[in-house]
Design an enzyme around this catalytic site. Structure first.
Site, PDB file in Angstrom:
ATOM      1  N   GLU A 169      38.254  53.330  50.006  1.00  0.00           N
ATOM      2  CA  GLU A 169      37.328  52.762  50.993  1.00  0.00           C
ATOM      3  C   GLU A 169      37.182  53.650  52.220  1.00  0.00           C
ATOM      4  O   GLU A 169      36.079  53.854  52.733  1.00  0.00           O
ATOM      5  CB  GLU A 169      37.780  51.359  51.411  1.00  0.00           C
ATOM      6  CG  GLU A 169      37.542  50.269  50.367  1.00  0.00           C
ATOM      7  CD  GLU A 169      38.615  50.208  49.294  1.00  0.00           C
ATOM      8  OE1 GLU A 169      39.571  51.008  49.336  1.00  0.00           O
ATOM      9  OE2 GLU A 169      38.500  49.351  48.394  1.00  0.00           O
ATOM     10  N   HIS A 174      40.861  37.737  48.671  1.00  0.00           N
ATOM     11  CA  HIS A 174      39.448  37.962  48.346  1.00  0.00           C
ATOM     12  C   HIS A 174      38.522  36.960  49.035  1.00  0.00           C
ATOM     13  O   HIS A 174      37.353  36.898  48.695  1.00  0.00           O
ATOM     14  CB  HIS A 174      39.217  37.843  46.837  1.00  0.00           C
ATOM     15  CG  HIS A 174      39.691  39.019  46.042  1.00  0.00           C
ATOM     16  ND1 HIS A 174      41.020  39.292  45.841  1.00  0.00           N
ATOM     17  CD2 HIS A 174      38.999  39.994  45.396  1.00  0.00           C
ATOM     18  CE1 HIS A 174      41.137  40.383  45.090  1.00  0.00           C
ATOM     19  NE2 HIS A 174      39.936  40.841  44.818  1.00  0.00           N
TER      20      HIS A 174
END
Lengths: 334, 334
Positions: free
Chosen positions: A67, A136
């Site tokens: 990322e 999540h």
């Protein structure tokens, strides 16, 4: 910035995002789509399905699970003249790239005395409701809305899912788009020629006179449902969809509260240090004498989002909680 | 010095003109930084001041070989890189004085020198934080069909960061035109290399990413040049990135001052015997590339330029505080 007059078509939020991505790739050769699973897989939420086949691997680029590197690369590519759209799978993983977004994307223009612009768009999913547990499911939009130099958007409707991306790409500064995971399946009608929309103002989704419900992203639908339930109890709620979390559109909020004299802020983020608190502070600072009742917040419980369905539901803002908070506000007479 | 993947290319004797240019470049950096230390002690420069005294051969050797269309991303120890790239002493000194005439208009200071007209994309003060930006600039050149290479400078401390590894992999995977330049001065701030790396031959790290690399004596400007020329030709040909590890030493403290508890005086004395300026001068005179008094002449020339830069910085203007919020977003942005 026109709303089309062409006949409306049935579509979904996901398809609206995909149409926006396709249009961006068609309109501007400088646009690239990069991120985890955007190509061969078709997007973790299927938003970019078919785009690799249509535009090829130079324009639609699958990245490693890095990322920080691919977000930073997007920033550098924007500095170098491209108009990258970087997709981070969810806001939870974006923390691995927070350094790049804060210390570079948001900072470079100012730190360089205006020389370096970062016309980057970052899209990511946010929010809970799919029983995917704590790592999540979080809503961390406020982390980004805290940062000067960024613009932060939360499309809650088909029109915004379709229209915010192009406006964001035309912006000379970094823009972060939060797409709530529960919205991707949202169905509705959208004009066939729907196009770009403004990204600098909130929208009144339902006019009302008794209480203002402020929401954004995944909670707009819940606020609308709450307004319908309140109407059955003869409480006329106004629903404001913030749309843009930074910069906040104070004028729309203040105008609404000047009319309703009451406000309930709904936020899927945690209460402490969150966006709802920021909105309440602004209303307390600038609309104090308009208020006939204490400001109220309906936020996510201060727990990591749990897996079990009943516990997840209990953690999140729900329609009933919004209704109760609104009734509490209207029950008071200034 | 040992090499990892590729043998070190042969060093050729420089012309008098070229030898003068290398020495001038190193002397300008050395004298300029000595003046910076003085100005720091006098309170004219504040904040952090990371001097590269001892490491000038890398700035002179690498920057001198880059083309105007190449880009540079550097670190907080970047005065040498900036000057060798062609930023004026006036603009750099004024920046450190916090003046509007500085190369970042006084917003960046010593650690954030920018000059986009020279594709100098800043000193970045987050260790390894600039590396992904270099990938993006390189990607933009590659996609745009431009021949530019991005030189990405960082220290040995940066190889401990995830961003270094993520970026090495991505740059090699996508064959991006990046020249990775590691200035290994043996210390990540005060932590010796062997105390933070399991593999202290940093060029070896490239093998894990299928990337070419060379380990080079960073105190010998001719070795620096030869290795850079070789690597640059590879990167410019489109064959992918290259990692150059220059083994060097910082003669001064990490920042303006530290107690240097982490190293011995004896170690510093030993390294000072390999002073890149003295080393090159001695050899150049011995070989007849330069005359015995060339160094003195170049020092005088540099001192005049520095005196003018200090006067320029003193006479510079302070940006009005009313302009504080300029450049957070692009001018005219809502």
């Amino acid at each position: 910035m026109t709303q089309g007059v062409a006949p409306a078509r049935k579509t979904t939020y996901r398809e609206a995002v995909r149409a926006a991505l396709r249009e961006a790739l068609q309109r501007d050769p400088r646009v690239l789509l990069m991120g985890e699973e955007v190509g061969a897989y078709g997007g973790s939420y299927a938003c970019s399905l078919g785009l690799l086949e249509e535009f090829g691997p130079d324009r639609v680029r699958d990245t490693p699970l890095s990322e920080s590197a691919f977000v930073g690369m997007g920033i550098g590519a924007a500095m170098g003249g491209l108009r990258p759209i970087v997709e981070i799978m969810t806001v939870n993983f974006s923390l691995l790239a927070l350094d790049q977004l804060l210390n570079n994307a948001a900072t470079l223009r100012h730190m360089s005395g205006g020389q370096v612009g970062v016309p980057l768009v970052v899209r990511m999913a946010t929010g809970a409701g799919k029983q995917v547990a704590a790592q999540h499911s979080h809503s961390l939009e406020n982390f980004y809305a805290h940062i000067p130099g960024l613009k932060v958007l939360a499309p809650a409707t088909l029109e915004d899912a379709r229209g915010m991306l192009w406006t964001a790409l035309e912006d000379p500064d970094p823009v972060i788009l939060f797409e709530h995971t529960m919205l991707y399946g949202l169905e509705g009608e959208l004009a066939a020629d729907a196009g770009p929309v403004p990204i600098d103002r909130a929208a009144v989704r339902r006019p009302g006179k008794d209480v203002t419900l402020v929401a954004y992203g995944g909670t707009v639908g819940k606020a609308m449902d709450a307004a319908r339930a309140l109407a059955e109890q003869r409480v006329d709620a106004e629903v404001i969809d913030l749309r843009t979390l930074r910069p906040l559109d104070d004028a729309t909020l203040l105008a609404s509260v000047a009319k309703t004299h009451r406000a309930v802020v709904v936020d899927e983020g945690w209460r402490t240090g969150g966006l709802a608190g920021e909105i309440c502070a602004r209303l307390a600072e600038r609309a104090f004498y308009d208020l006939d009742a204490p400001l109220a917040r309906v936020c996510t419980a201060e727990v990591p989002i749990p897996y079990a369905k009943h516990l997840e539901d209990a953690a999140l803002p729900q329609v009933e909680g919004i209704v109760q908070a609104a009734l509490g506000a209207v029950a008071r007479h200034g | 010095m040992t090499t990892s993947a590729s043998p070190a290319p042969a060093v050729e004797a420089p012309t008098r003109e070229h030898a003068l240019s290398l020495l001038r470049s190193m002397v300008r950096v050395r004298r300029f930084e000595e003046k910076c230390a003085e100005q720091y002690a006098a309170g004219k420069i504040r904040g952090f001041l990371h001097l590269c005294i001892g490491e000038e051969a890398i700035a002179a050797g690498v920057m001198g070989l880059l083309a105007p269309g190449d880009a540079i991303v550097s670190t907080y120890r970047e005065h040498g890189h900036a000057l060798a790239r062609g930023l004026s002493m006036d603009a750099v000194m004024a920046e450190m004085f916090g003046k509007l005439e500085g190369c970042s208009h006084g917003r960046g200071g010593s650690m954030h020198l920018f000059d986009v007209s020279r594709r100098f994309y800043g000193g970045n003060a987050i260790v390894a934080g600039g590396i992904p930006l270099a990938l993006g600039l390189a990607l933009a050149d590659k996609v745009g069909g431009r021949p530019g290479v991005t030189a990405c400078l960082f220290g040995d401390g940066a190889v401990a960061e995830g961003e270094f590894h993520e970026s090495m992999n991505l740059a090699a995977l996508w064959k991006l035109p990046v020249l990775f330049v590691c200035e290994n001065n043996g210390y990540a701030m005060g932590t010796a290399l062997a105390r933070h790396q399991s593999q202290t031959n940093l060029a070896m790290k490239a093998q894990g990413y299928a990337m070419e690399a060379t380990r080079v004596d960073g105190m010998d400007v001719l070795e620096v040049e030869a290795a850079t020329r070789h690597a640059l030709a590879h990167v410019r040909s489109g064959a992918g990135p290259w990692l150059l590890e220059f083994v060097t030493y910082r003669f001064r403290a990490h920042s303006a001052y530290d107690a240097e508890r982490y190293r011995t005086k004896g170690e510093v004395t030993e390294w000072r015997k390999r002073d890149p300026i003295a080393l090159f001068c001695h050899r150049a005179v011995e070989q007849g590339w330069l005359a015995a008094d060339d160094l003195t002449l170049l020092e005088r020339e540099a001192d005049d330029e520095i005196a003018a830069a200090v006067a320029f910085a003193e006479a510079g203007t302070l940006e009005p505080t009313a302009d504080l919020a300029r450049h957070v977003y692009a001018e005219g942005s809502p």
